[in-house]
Design an enzyme around this catalytic site. Structure first.
Site, PDB file in Angstrom:
ATOM      1  CD  GLU A   1      -2.736   1.358   2.447  1.00 48.71           C
ATOM      2  OE1 GLU A   1      -3.597   2.266   2.484  1.00 48.71           O
ATOM      3  OE2 GLU A   1      -2.564   0.552   3.386  1.00 48.71           O
TER       4      GLU A   1
ATOM      5  CE  LYS B   1      -6.635   0.081   1.720  1.00 50.90           C
ATOM      6  NZ  LYS B   1      -7.184  -0.375   3.017  1.00 50.90           N
TER       7      LYS B   1
END
Length: 296
Positions: free
Chosen positions: A175, A212
């Site tokens: 992420e 993400k």
């Protein structure tokens, strides 16, 4: 690795719920939920209250595998129980795939980015994650400016740790969040996409990751990433957008599904009756699911 869970995450219809607020963000999450800081006096009480909140969400009839593919958990949540079962086991029994947040927060900003702080106990955490039947992990960095060197450092750190996670038979969610308020978000996203592709191309055929990412300014900026053979799934964070804003932006992006936190729980309150709570959660889940599976 659980092959049926892998298939669900890769091919299932739905989204991933992020219920992984950590010690630093828990007071705000509780306050937004209607539990002010003066209602608990110790950290232990604070974590008790947030586990009650998460338990109420997870056990709601609105929260089902028909719409929810997976849930990202905080470490303490992994070690706690819901209805007599460890949280990951409860979720798995409901057909929902459990993930674990493993990062220890962000370092100070440098070169326009915030790397992750060192994760000194990673090996032990990954061992316990396997014992608790966790499928994958999540770790977050933040990009504030289109600084090529800084973004390169972010991605390389993520993949270096990601390979350790893969070696523990878990699937890492990488992420590198781009701050939605940054002055040149689109340029940062272009640099990030290119760095991610470079690192994905260096993975072997048995090394797989999830991504993400902030919903991009330019629709389908990350379409190539979603189609990459080493990417299990690309999920999007709400990043400070309202749920309506995030849903509308998400619909414009092929291959992206939601992994929302604040946008999922925004209308939930500790003082709601069960009927009110379940209705508010169902409304949020229905709209996020729709944005994840139905594209413009």
């Amino acid at each position: 690795m659980n092959n049926s869970q892998f298939d669900k995450i890769k091919n299932g219809k739905g989204f991933i719920a992020a219920l992984d607020q950590s010690g630093g963000s828990t007071p705000k999450a509780l306050a937004d939920y209607g539990v002010p800081e003066d209602s608990y006096s110790t950290e232990e009480e604070m974590f008790d209250r947030v586990h009650q909140m998460r338990t109420r969400i997870i056990t709601s009839p609105a929260f089902s595998a028909d719409h929810i593919l997976g849930v990202i958990l905080f470490e303490q949540t992994m070690d706690r129980k819901i209805e007599g079962k460890y949280t990951a086991d409860y979720l798995a029994d409901e057909g929902i795939v459990p993930f674990l947040k493993v990062d220890k927060g962000l370092a100070e900003q440098e070169n326009g980015v915030q790397l992750m702080k060192p994760i000194h106990d990673l090996e032990d955490t990954l061992r316990r994650a396997n014992e608790r039947n966790i499928f994958g992990t999540k770790m977050r960095s933040v990009i504030h400016e289109p600084n090529t060197s800084g973004i390169k450092d972010v991605v390389e750190q993520q993949f270096e740790i990601g390979k350790q996670i893969i070696n523990s038979n878990l699937v890492p969610i990488i992420e590198p969040e781009v701050d939605i308020h940054s002055s040149n978000k689109e340029k940062s996203e272009e640099i990030l996409r290119d760095e991610l592709i470079k690192n994905l191309n260096n993975l072997s055929e048995d090394e797989n990751v999830m991504l993400k990412l902030s919903i991009p300014t330019k629709a389908n900026t990350y379409k190539e990433l979603a189609e990459h053979p080493r990417v299990v799934r690309v999920v999007a964070l709400s990043g400070g957008y309202t749920r309506d804003e995030a849903n509308e932006k998400l619909k414009e992006n092929e291959g992206l599904i939601a992994s929302f936190s604040r946008a999922l729980a925004a209308d939930l309150n500790a003082n709601q009756s069960d009927e009110e709570f379940n209705e508010a959660l169902k409304s949020a889940i229905d709209t996020i699911y729709d944005a994840s599976v139905n594209k413009n």
